[in-house]
Scaffold this motif. Structure first.
Motif, PDB file in Angstrom:
ATOM      1  N   GLU A 104      48.606  47.364  42.505  1.00 26.90           N
ATOM      2  CA  GLU A 104      48.057  46.088  42.053  1.00 26.90           C
ATOM      3  C   GLU A 104      46.757  46.327  41.308  1.00 26.90           C
ATOM      4  OE1 GLU A 104      46.579  43.816  45.607  1.00 26.90           O
ATOM      5  OE2 GLU A 104      47.447  45.564  46.622  1.00 26.90           O
ATOM      6  N   LEU A 105      46.189  45.261  40.765  1.00 27.62           N
ATOM      7  CA  LEU A 105      44.921  45.346  40.064  1.00 27.62           C
ATOM      8  C   LEU A 105      43.771  45.115  41.039  1.00 27.62           C
ATOM      9  CD1 LEU A 105      45.579  43.339  36.759  1.00 27.62           C
ATOM     10  CD2 LEU A 105      45.346  45.818  37.027  1.00 27.62           C
ATOM     11  N   ALA A 106      42.795  46.013  41.009  1.00 30.41           N
ATOM     12  CA  ALA A 106      41.567  45.816  41.763  1.00 30.41           C
ATOM     13  C   ALA A 106      40.488  45.177  40.891  1.00 30.41           C
ATOM     14  CB  ALA A 106      41.068  47.147  42.317  1.00 30.41           C
ATOM     15  N   TYR A 107      40.590  45.370  39.569  1.00 32.79           N
ATOM     16  CA  TYR A 107      39.658  44.744  38.627  1.00 32.79           C
ATOM     17  C   TYR A 107      40.297  44.730  37.251  1.00 32.79           C
ATOM     18  CZ  TYR A 107      35.657  43.937  35.573  1.00 32.79           C
ATOM     19  OH  TYR A 107      34.815  43.424  34.627  1.00 32.79           O
ATOM     20  N   ASP A 108      40.054  43.639  36.520  1.00 32.90           N
ATOM     21  CA  ASP A 108      40.523  43.494  35.141  1.00 32.90           C
ATOM     22  C   ASP A 108      39.511  42.608  34.428  1.00 32.90           C
ATOM     23  OD1 ASP A 108      41.756  42.718  32.748  1.00 32.90           O
ATOM     24  OD2 ASP A 108      43.758  42.697  33.620  1.00 32.90           O
ATOM     25  N   ASP A 109      38.843  43.135  33.418  1.00 31.87           N
ATOM     26  CA  ASP A 109      37.780  42.348  32.787  1.00 31.87           C
ATOM     27  C   ASP A 109      38.308  41.091  32.107  1.00 31.87           C
ATOM     28  OD1 ASP A 109      38.913  43.442  30.465  1.00 31.87           O
ATOM     29  OD2 ASP A 109      36.985  43.940  29.565  1.00 31.87           O
ATOM     30  N   SER A 110      39.602  41.052  31.770  1.00 31.05           N
ATOM     31  CA  SER A 110      40.163  39.856  31.142  1.00 31.05           C
ATOM     32  C   SER A 110      40.493  38.771  32.160  1.00 31.05           C
ATOM     33  CB  SER A 110      41.426  40.223  30.357  1.00 31.05           C
ATOM     34  OG  SER A 110      42.481  40.581  31.236  1.00 31.05           O
ATOM     35  N   LEU A 111      40.420  39.098  33.452  1.00 32.48           N
ATOM     36  CA  LEU A 111      40.719  38.120  34.492  1.00 32.48           C
ATOM     37  C   LEU A 111      39.472  37.645  35.220  1.00 32.48           C
ATOM     38  CD1 LEU A 111      43.949  39.697  36.041  1.00 32.48           C
ATOM     39  CD2 LEU A 111      43.771  37.894  34.330  1.00 32.48           C
ATOM     40  N   VAL A 112      38.300  37.959  34.670  1.00 32.01           N
ATOM     41  CA  VAL A 112      37.057  37.486  35.257  1.00 32.01           C
ATOM     42  C   VAL A 112      36.946  35.976  35.042  1.00 32.01           C
ATOM     43  CG1 VAL A 112      34.540  37.520  35.010  1.00 32.01           C
ATOM     44  CG2 VAL A 112      35.825  39.663  35.097  1.00 32.01           C
TER      45      VAL A 112
END
Length: 386
Positions: A285-293
């Motif tokens: 899974e994603l732990a961080y995604d700058d486009s989902l901030v």
């Protein structure tokens, strides 16, 4: 958004800290991480080294490319990149790659228990664009070549034993490596826009001369389950390793990689993401995604090298962005920890903690000059969370 368990916790023992292996406490929280107030507070004004730090922290320059390291006679390499710390009695050693074509390699700086520099020397020579790598539980540094036909070299941080090329670990655009002593494998990232995540399964744990190279297989979504498929020809010729296994999941520019207690975190610079592999249930899974901030204004962009601290915090360095190392806490808050000013043509590389967790080492690959000959390696000391 899918819920997850972010397995974080405390380092125990200096040998564990030397290898970046941590025992993490579980804390359920939503993914991916979002901006918030960091555990160390706001950044202060830039210090004499041009670094903004939270209150209570200080920086010093350890080495500069083309100049002698401390009072030693050793000249520090150009383009310092990935690094790691190793316990050395009551002191420690920081190793650093050199991302220079044909003459890259790696060097080491030795410290006493008080942090005084007591030596510096070469541990790998005449290799090609040594970018990142990783430490092993048996006290060696895996230095990885970031070229399409790159190898992994196993090196001795003490500079006593000659470096050895580990051909069985595959020939591809290597980036980082992270050892998993539970499953007895090494995870490997690939710096390509259509790269893969690999794991190397040694025939004998502790001996990387032979084994099986595998690639992660999964769907195209940002979360789901995964399996491993064996790469038939690790040499990658004539068919690249990433193209040999049907169903291999492609990642956009693999960079840093960190293992801790049944979890692997790795970054992809092409899409500014931090990924999480949950090894106990074979999901990702994603732990961080700058486009989902939420609300915009992502604090972390240009994601690159990643390491873990005793507190369970992850520290992620930026290649670009605004030259920050950001912290991602166990409760999924992301915030700047430090910022380097006046070096916008550089990137931050090689974050690694000393065995006692009180000092953070890293490099600005091109420094203020924007050239590989302008690299600067730093140390930050302060009240890191235990």
């Amino acid at each position: 958004m899918e819920r997850r368990s972010f397995l974080r916790g405390a380092v125990v023992g200096t040998s564990a800290a030397a290898f970046g292996f941590t025992l993490w406490q579980g804390a359920a929280s939503a993914a991916p991480a979002q901006p918030g107030a960091g555990p160390y507070g706001a950044l202060g004004a830039a210090d004499a080294n041009g670094i903004q730090l939270p209150s209570g922290f200080t920086s010093r320059v350890i080495a500069r490319s083309g100049q002698k390291v401390g009072s030693t006679s050793y000249i520090w390499h150009n383009a310092p990149d990935g690094g790691a710390c190793f316990a050395d009695g009551s002191g420690w050693i920081y190793v650093s790659n050199s991302e220079i074509s044909s003459t890259g390699g790696a060097s080491a700086v030795k410290f006493s228990s008080t942090g005084t520099i007591t030596g510096a020397y070469r541990i790998l020579s005449n290799t090609n664009r040594n970018c990142a790598g990783g430490a092993t539980p048996w006290n060696t540094w895996l230095s990885c070549e970031e070229v399409s036909t790159g190898y992994v070299y196993e090196t001795d941080p003490w500079g006593v034993n000659a470096a050895v090329r580990r051909s069985a670990m595959g020939r591809f655009n290597h980036e980082a490596a992270a050892a998993d002593p539970v499953r007895k494998v090494i995870y490997l990232t690939e710096d390509a826009s259509d790269g893969c995540l690999y794991r190397f399964v040694p025939t004998t744990w502790g001996n990387l001369s032979s084994g099986t190279l595998q690639v992660l297989k999964a769907g195209t979504a940002t979360s789901g389950s995964f399996t491993w498929g064996t790469v038939p020809d690790p040499d990658g010729s004539p068919t690249a390793t990433r193209d040999q296994v049907s169903g291999a999941k492609l990642f956009n520019g693999g960079e840093g990689c960190h293992y801790a207690n049944d979890t692997v975190w790795f970054t992809t610079k092409g899409d500014n993401r931090l990924w999480q592999l949950n090894l106990l249930n074979s999901t990702y899974e994603l732990a961080y995604d700058d486009s989902l901030v939420v609300g915009g204004g992502a604090p972390l962009t240009g994601v690159d090298n990643v390491t873990g601290a005793a507190s369970g915090d992850l520290f992620v360095a930026e290649d670009g962005g605004n030259m920050e190392i950001c912290v991602i806490t166990p409760d999924d808050v992301v915030a700047p920890f430090l910022r380097i000013n006046g070096q916008s043509s550089s990137e931050i590389c090689g974050p690694a903690f000393s065995p006692d967790g009180r000092r953070l080492y890293f490099s600005s690959q091109r420094g203020t000059s924007g050239s590989s000959s302008g690299g600067i390696t730093y140390e930050v000391t302060g009240p890191f969370r235990a």
